[in-house]
Design a protein around this motif. Structure first.
Motif, PDB file in Angstrom:
ATOM      1  N   TYR A   1       0.848  -1.190   0.000  1.00 49.89           N
ATOM      2  CA  TYR A   1       0.000   0.000   0.000  1.00 49.89           C
ATOM      3  C   TYR A   1       0.882   1.238   0.000  1.00 49.89           C
ATOM      4  O   TYR A   1       1.829   1.345   0.781  1.00 49.89           O
ATOM      5  CB  TYR A   1      -0.897   0.028   1.237  1.00 49.89           C
ATOM      6  CG  TYR A   1      -1.802  -1.175   1.394  1.00 49.89           C
ATOM      7  CD1 TYR A   1      -2.922  -1.340   0.583  1.00 49.89           C
ATOM      8  CD2 TYR A   1      -1.543  -2.142   2.355  1.00 49.89           C
ATOM      9  CE1 TYR A   1      -3.754  -2.438   0.722  1.00 49.89           C
ATOM     10  CE2 TYR A   1      -2.372  -3.246   2.504  1.00 49.89           C
ATOM     11  CZ  TYR A   1      -3.470  -3.389   1.686  1.00 49.89           C
ATOM     12  OH  TYR A   1      -4.285  -4.480   1.827  1.00 49.89           O
ATOM     13  N   GLN A   2       0.559   2.199  -0.855  1.00 47.00           N
ATOM     14  CA  GLN A   2       1.274   3.465  -0.896  1.00 47.00           C
ATOM     15  C   GLN A   2       0.296   4.554  -1.259  1.00 47.00           C
ATOM     16  O   GLN A   2      -0.874   4.292  -1.544  1.00 47.00           O
ATOM     17  CB  GLN A   2       2.416   3.407  -1.921  1.00 47.00           C
ATOM     18  CG  GLN A   2       1.937   3.202  -3.350  1.00 47.00           C
ATOM     19  CD  GLN A   2       3.067   3.141  -4.361  1.00 47.00           C
ATOM     20  OE1 GLN A   2       4.239   2.961  -4.011  1.00 47.00           O
ATOM     21  NE2 GLN A   2       2.753   3.296  -5.646  1.00 47.00           N
ATOM     22  N   SER A   3       0.777   5.797  -1.236  1.00 46.72           N
ATOM     23  CA  SER A   3      -0.094   6.934  -1.534  1.00 46.72           C
ATOM     24  C   SER A   3       0.411   7.698  -2.745  1.00 46.72           C
ATOM     25  O   SER A   3       1.625   7.834  -2.955  1.00 46.72           O
ATOM     26  CB  SER A   3      -0.165   7.875  -0.331  1.00 46.72           C
ATOM     27  OG  SER A   3      -0.875   9.056  -0.665  1.00 46.72           O
ATOM     28  N   ALA A   4      -0.534   8.217  -3.523  1.00 46.93           N
ATOM     29  CA  ALA A   4      -0.178   9.098  -4.631  1.00 46.93           C
ATOM     30  C   ALA A   4       0.171  10.499  -4.146  1.00 46.93           C
ATOM     31  O   ALA A   4       0.741  11.296  -4.890  1.00 46.93           O
ATOM     32  CB  ALA A   4      -1.337   9.172  -5.631  1.00 46.93           C
ATOM     33  N   ASN A   5      -0.178  10.800  -2.895  1.00 51.29           N
ATOM     34  CA  ASN A   5       0.036  12.133  -2.317  1.00 51.29           C
ATOM     35  C   ASN A   5       1.179  12.054  -1.306  1.00 51.29           C
ATOM     36  O   ASN A   5       1.040  11.414  -0.264  1.00 51.29           O
ATOM     37  CB  ASN A   5      -1.254  12.599  -1.626  1.00 51.29           C
ATOM     38  CG  ASN A   5      -1.171  14.019  -1.110  1.00 51.29           C
ATOM     39  OD1 ASN A   5      -0.093  14.550  -0.875  1.00 51.29           O
ATOM     40  ND2 ASN A   5      -2.322  14.638  -0.890  1.00 51.29           N
ATOM     41  N   PRO A   6       2.321  12.684  -1.569  1.00 51.25           N
ATOM     42  CA  PRO A   6       3.454  12.585  -0.645  1.00 51.25           C
ATOM     43  C   PRO A   6       3.208  13.240   0.704  1.00 51.25           C
ATOM     44  O   PRO A   6       3.936  12.972   1.665  1.00 51.25           O
ATOM     45  CB  PRO A   6       4.592  13.281  -1.401  1.00 51.25           C
ATOM     46  CG  PRO A   6       3.898  14.235  -2.331  1.00 51.25           C
ATOM     47  CD  PRO A   6       2.636  13.535  -2.736  1.00 51.25           C
ATOM     48  N   ASP A   7       2.185  14.083   0.811  1.00 53.65           N
ATOM     49  CA  ASP A   7       1.902  14.769   2.074  1.00 53.65           C
ATOM     50  C   ASP A   7       0.933  14.001   2.966  1.00 53.65           C
ATOM     51  O   ASP A   7       0.872  14.255   4.176  1.00 53.65           O
ATOM     52  CB  ASP A   7       1.338  16.165   1.804  1.00 53.65           C
ATOM     53  CG  ASP A   7       2.352  17.081   1.150  1.00 53.65           C
ATOM     54  OD1 ASP A   7       3.542  16.997   1.503  1.00 53.65           O
ATOM     55  OD2 ASP A   7       1.951  17.879   0.274  1.00 53.65           O
TER      56      ASP A   7
END
Length: 286
Positions: A56-62
């Motif tokens: 799982y990861q995010s497209a938004n670095p913040d």
């Protein structure tokens, strides 16, 4: 198996590793779209023998995942409408989702950058492992600042990872924890220099995916069995206790409306969510 037509996630499968990218602007709130997508993904991947590892990861670095949708404070029926017909009826819909993810047969890894709070932190805790970008990752369970407490599995998951004393500290202090403290507490496996995080997670995921069929799943079962009372024995008790504070009384709901009027669920209000919440006076006791 195909993983298409999602609204709030993107899924790519390569060499036995499914990478799930949370992409629910502006701050990856765990809302109805994300809950539905993750539920559908989990139903599909659970029987996909070609996938050995899920990242799982995010497209938004913040923001890895900001938190559960604050709209459910105003309309609890919106949350309950997401109930899983195949889930434990004694659990609320977020608990049902998180348990569906936690009990997947594949090894799951959360690759963390940015902020993850409340339901977002609970989502990350469903993973078997958590690796975070050092100095770029912060975790919090600020529900107490909203008049509730972690109710999407958080009390049980925290207890497993950090123990009762630190779990209570996290749940009741409303503090934002950096990755170094989270690692020391056991909330994450380790913090890794940001420039090496992608390579680190990719390497460990591919190594696990390349193991002989059944090894990783059997290892998960054995580690779960080592916890004498079972993996997460008291989610129903968490649900029962959470029912004492949610749905919230009108005075608390009014406080959350102030939060939303001051940038809640938008980047401007979410960067320092704990500070924003503390700046809103608690209403007089009813």
């Amino acid at each position: 198996m195909t993983y298409e037509n999602f609204e709030a996630i993107r899924v790519a499968v390569d060499a036995g590793v499914a990478t799930v990218t949370l992409d629910n602007p502006p701050v990856n709130v765990e809302d109805a779209k994300l809950v539905r997508d993750l539920t559908r993904f989990a139903r599909t991947v659970a029987t996909d023998s070609s996938v050995q590892v899920i990242v799982y990861q995010s497209a938004n670095p913040d923001f890895f995942a900001a938190h559960a949708d604050n709209g459910w404070m105003f309309d609890p029926s919106g949350l309950m409408a997401l109930a899983d017909p195949d889930g434990d009826p004694g659990l609320n819909p977020l608990q049902q989702l998180h348990e569906r993810l936690r009990t997947l047969p594949q090894v799951t890894i959360a690759k963390l950058r940015g902020r993850l709070r409340a339901g977002g932190a609970e989502l990350a805790m469903t993973a078997d492992m958590r690796f975070a970008a050092a100095g770029e990752t912060w975790l919090s369970q600020p529900e107490s600042l909203m008049g509730i407490f972690p109710g999407g599995g958080g009390t049980q998951y925290l207890n497993r990872l950090v123990g009762r004393a630190r779990g209570l500290e996290i749940a009741l202090s409303g503090e934002l924890y950096d990755s170094a403290t989270a690692e020391r507490y056991g909330w994450i496996n380790r913090e890794i220099a940001p420039q090496y995080l992608d390579a680190w997670v990719s390497t460990i995921a591919r190594r696990i995916a390349a193991l002989p069929t059944g090894v990783a799943t059997a290892a998960k079962e054995a580690f779960d069995a080592a916890e004498a009372s079972g993996p997460v024995p008291d989610l129903r008790e968490e649900a029962k206790a959470h029912g004492k504070v949610y749905p919230s009384p009108p005075s608390v709901v009014a406080r959350v409306r102030v939060l939303m009027d001051h940038g809640g669920q938008q980047p401007i209000g979410e960067i320092d969510l704990e500070g924003t919440l503390r700046s809103i006076p608690w209403p007089a006791a009813e």
